[in-house]
Structures are given as C-alpha cells and as structure tokens.
Scaffold this motif. Structure first.
Motif, mmCIF file in Angstrom:
data_model
loop_
_atom_site.group_PDB
_atom_site.id
_atom_site.type_symbol
_atom_site.label_atom_id
_atom_site.label_comp_id
_atom_site.label_asym_id
_atom_site.label_seq_id
_atom_site.Cartn_x
_atom_site.Cartn_y
_atom_site.Cartn_z
ATOM 1 N N PHE A 179 5.300 -18.183 7.621
ATOM 2 C CA PHE A 179 6.577 -18.718 7.178
ATOM 3 C C PHE A 179 6.984 -19.936 8.004
ATOM 4 O O PHE A 179 8.150 -20.119 8.308
ATOM 5 C CB PHE A 179 7.648 -17.619 7.228
ATOM 6 N N GLY A 180 6.028 -20.742 8.360
ATOM 7 C CA GLY A 180 6.338 -21.999 9.012
ATOM 8 C C GLY A 180 5.898 -22.075 10.464
ATOM 9 O O GLY A 180 5.570 -21.063 11.086
ATOM 10 N N THR A 181 5.898 -23.295 10.967
ATOM 11 C CA THR A 181 5.566 -23.527 12.363
ATOM 12 C C THR A 181 6.859 -23.485 13.163
ATOM 13 O O THR A 181 7.833 -24.122 12.802
ATOM 14 C CB THR A 181 4.915 -24.905 12.522
ATOM 15 N N VAL A 182 6.845 -22.709 14.236
ATOM 16 C CA VAL A 182 8.064 -22.538 15.021
ATOM 17 C C VAL A 182 7.806 -23.007 16.449
ATOM 18 O O VAL A 182 6.772 -22.689 17.032
ATOM 19 C CB VAL A 182 8.495 -21.049 15.028
ATOM 20 N N ARG A 219 12.129 -18.824 12.053
ATOM 21 C CA ARG A 219 12.380 -19.570 13.284
ATOM 22 C C ARG A 219 13.345 -18.797 14.181
ATOM 23 O O ARG A 219 13.094 -18.591 15.368
ATOM 24 C CB ARG A 219 12.973 -20.954 12.947
ATOM 25 N N LEU A 220 14.442 -18.311 13.582
ATOM 26 C CA LEU A 220 15.455 -17.611 14.367
ATOM 27 C C LEU A 220 14.928 -16.293 14.912
ATOM 28 O O LEU A 220 15.155 -15.957 16.076
ATOM 29 C CB LEU A 220 16.704 -17.373 13.513
ATOM 30 N N VAL A 221 14.210 -15.551 14.086
ATOM 31 C CA VAL A 221 13.670 -14.264 14.545
ATOM 32 C C VAL A 221 12.685 -14.487 15.685
ATOM 33 O O VAL A 221 12.757 -13.875 16.749
ATOM 34 C CB VAL A 221 12.985 -13.498 13.380
ATOM 35 N N LEU A 222 11.780 -15.439 15.454
ATOM 36 C CA LEU A 222 10.733 -15.674 16.449
ATOM 37 C C LEU A 222 11.301 -16.172 17.778
ATOM 38 O O LEU A 222 10.896 -15.718 18.851
ATOM 39 C CB LEU A 222 9.754 -16.702 15.887
#
Ligand SMILES: [Zn+2]
Length: 453
Positions: free
Chosen positions: A90-93, A52-55
C-alpha cells in the motif's frame, strides 16, 4: 455530504492518539453515478495514507521498545536517526530509523561505540515480505510487465516496474531453493506406490545463449493419500537443477531405498533425470497416453480407408482387426507379441495398396510410416511397457496426462510461445520454480494476529 476518516492509535502502554486519515466530499443534489461510494483513486489514496500512519506509529513504538536492553533493562542511547523507506503493498513509506548504541553491559569491545538499527534488522530488504510474495506470485502467473501493470492499477503499491517484479520473483525462487525439504510426519503414507510423472517443454531462448530453446522439465510426485506435489526446473538453469525434484520427492515421503516409478513418454532423458536426482535405479513406465496416441493415428487412417468405396475392402478389415489386437497386446504388457502383430499389420498395409491401386497410395504410405514408427517406438521402450490393464484396474496411474496438464500450467501458460517471451536458462528455472510453488499453494501468506472482536 462530507466524511472524515480517522485512525485511533493506542500504544501498548495505553496512550491514545487520533489522527485524521482523509476526507471525502460528495454533492447530494447533482450526484452522478461516478460519485457513488469510494473511487479507485480515492481508495488508493486513503489506503496509502492509512498505511503510512499505521507504519509510522508502529515503527515509532517498535524502535522505542528496542532501546531497552534485555540484559540489564536500562534504556540504551540513541546515537542518531536516519530515514528509511519501506516498500509495501500500500505504498512506500518513509519512517524514522534511529540507530541505537549497543549497551555497555554487552559490548565486549567497550572502547568502540557500536550501534545498530532495529528497523534494518527487522526489514533488511526495505520491503515487506507480503509485497515480495505478491509480486512473485503475479510474476509467476503473468509476464513481469503485466504483473507490474496489474499491481499499479489496483493498489497504491510502491512504484513497480517489470525489473522489480523480476528481481523479486528471482529472490523468492532463491528462497524456495534454499529451503531444506522436510519429510512428512505421517507414517501412514510411507508405503504404497510412489509415482513421478514427468514431461518436458521447450521454450524460446533469449539471444546470446547459443541455443534456440531452453528445456523445462515439469512433473508431479504422487503418493496415495497425499495431494500431488508439482515440481519444475530447467536442467541448464541452475548449479543444482535437480534439487526441486528431489525436494518434491522428499516432501512426499521418498527416502533412499523406497521404490519409485517414473511415467513419461519415450524420451530416455526424463527418467534419467529422476535417476540422477535420487541416485538410485527407478522403474520406468512408458506413458500409455503416448503409446495409445500412436495407435490412434493408425486407426484413423484405417477408418478413413474403410469409409471409401474400395475394390477390395477385405485387407482393410483384416488390418483393423490387427491394430485392435496390437492395442490389446500392448495394454496387457506384451510388447514382443505386439511387435510380431505390427509386422503382420505392415503386410496388410501392402496388401491394401496392391489390391486397390494408386487411389489409396497416399493412405497406405501413411499407414506404413505410422506402423514403422510404432514398431520402433515400442521396441525402443520395450522394457518400459507394462501391464497397463492390471495397473488400471488396481487404480494405479498409467498415464502422464496429469503431468501434461502441469506442462500447460507451468511451461505453456507462462513461458510458452503465445507469450512471445525469450528466456535465459537461469530465468526460466527460477520462474518455473516459483510457478510450481504458486500452483501448489506453497507460497503461504504471512501469519497475522487476528483482529480483536
Ligand atoms: Zn544492558
């Protein structure tokens, strides 16, 4: 004990920001084995937070840069900002997706305020290509339900259900189908024999398709000096069902006019599919394995008879010598001589029965039936029986055993009866397409810039 995991983000213009990703805590004195290292749940949580943070930081910088007009180098106006969700492994962002006004310098319709979203242009599917590829890869190996389960067990993946996996697999199949085949650049392999090994399987049809089975055709295209290339298709599953086969041929160096040999069992439909895909005549070679299996059954009946205490064992020995001759004649590509020898073998079978009475009746019935079947099979495929001996010693293929491995890998493992699945022709075609690509290693991972040392 306590750990803090931090992410240090450095923008292209050198701005550095440190963000906390998460914290971990463990007892020291009463530590249990379950608390050693990261747990799956913690790992998934950390990964999804990291993603989340990277994206979010990445997209922020990307959309910021996208505001600059490449023509006149001014900063374009941000019209509004929406949130957009992106599905990843690695998840929905959720990220900010600003819409940017088209620069007046390149807006030919100056009186209308045109705008665009850089993020929507980058990821029109709201899903990373890697997620789609991994879902298709798993969807081609396991049932869609199992694939969904597997992903959610191991990864903080965007919530997946079997329908998503199916849709993504179909999507990837469409991409494979749309890709124009490229002829190999190396001219070294443009000569030499080109072989298509082809085999078929029936898989269970879904209700409502007026048929109990869906045909799936699988095969390999082999050329000396190149890795074999698999193909798979369902002849009723697409508007252009033969395209995958043609693509495999072209990618292995086939071009109109280049001779092609097809090895298959006695079903005329299979070499005809290759003829239809190339639009040219092809040489059909009857698969030695199928031919040999038919003789093997006759040999087995005779071995059984020779092991018994018969009144007159002599005609059994004559019959054994006869089937050996038939094997030799067929191996050397002499179907007409073999045909005559089969007639003699049928005579020996009646002699066994006449001289030994009712006790051998069952075996001689089998023998007569198997010989008659072999006679018909060899006659029907007369033109496709070649000198296997010469081919074998010239290191050329004589058998589709490798194509049959292909049937196991593609049709039986993923679509076969054990899987208890029912298929629409279209669904079968698409999954077969992806599965062949997965097995060949043609679903390539994306290129990523290597990490700096
Ligand atoms: Zn401009």
């Amino acid at each position: 004990m306590e750990w803090t995991i931090k992410l240090e983000a450095r923008t292209g213009w050198g701005e550095v920001e440190t963000i906390e990703v998460g914290r971990l805590k463990r007892r020291v004195v009463d530590l249990t084995a379950d608390e050693i290292g990261l747990t799956l749940a913690e790992g998934k949580e950390l990964l999804s937070e990291l993603q989340r943070l990277v994206l979010q930081t990445q997209m922020e910088e990307y959309t910021m840069c996208a505001r600059g007009c490449r023509e006149c180098l001014t900063i374009r106006r941000q019209r509004d900002c929406r949130t957009r969700t992106i599905q990843t492994l690695f998840g929905t962002v959720k990220v900010d997706a600003p819409r940017i006004s088209v620069c007046p310098c390149s807006n030919e319709m100056g009186f209308v305020d045109l705008s665009f979203s850089p993020l929507a242009q980058l990821l029109p599917d709201r899903c990373t290509p890697e997620l789609r590829r991994v879902q298709a890869d798993l969807g081609a190996r396991h049932s869609f339900r199992e694939a969904a389960q597997l992903l959610s067990t191991l990864l903080p993946c965007s919530p997946t259900n079997h329908a998503t996996i199916r849709n993504r697999t179909h999507r990837v199949a469409a991409e494979i189908a749309a890709k124009a085949p490229e002829a190999p650049k190396d001219a070294a392999t443009s000569n030499g024999e080109m072989i298509v090994m082809i085999d078929g399987a029936h898989i269970r049809a879904a209700p409502g398709y007026q048929t109990r089975h869906v045909d799936v055709t699988v095969g390999k295209v082999e050329v000396t000096g190149r890795r074999p290339r698999r193909f798979a298709l369902a002849p009723k599953g697409s508007d252009h069902p033969l395209a995958p086969m043609r693509a495999a041929l072209i990618e292995q160096g086939w071009h109109p006019g280049r001779p092609l040999a097809v090895i298959s069992d006695g079903e005329a439909a299979l070499p005809n599919l290759v003829r239809a895909a190339t639009g040219e005549p092809v040489r059909h070679i009857l698969d030695w394995f199928h031919l040999s299996m038919r003789m093997r059954r006759i040999e087995q009946v005779l071995t059984g008879l020779s092991g018994r205490q018969l009144q007159q064992p002599e005609p059994v020995q004559t019959a054994q010598a006869s089937i050996e001759r038939i094997r030799h004649l067929l191996w050397h590509g002499r179907p007409d001589d073999a045909d005559q020898e089969i007639v003699s073998l049928l005579g020996h079978a009646s002699a066994i029965s006449e001289q030994n009475g009712a006790s051998v009746q069952e075996s001689t019935n089998d023998l007569t039936r198997l010989c008659t079947e072999l006679k018909g099979y060899a006659q029907n495929n007369r033109n496709a029986i070649v000198n296997y001996h010469r081919r074998y010693h010239g290191k050329q293929s004589v058998s589709t055993s490798r194509a049959e491995g292909c049937v196991d890998e593609i049709a039986n493992a993923r679509m076969g009866k054990k899987q208890r699945m029912r298929w629409s022709p279209r669904g079968a075609h698409r999954v077969a397409l992806v599965r062949a690509a997965v097995l060949d290693g043609r679903l390539k991972p994306c290129k990523v810039i290597p990490m700096a040392a």
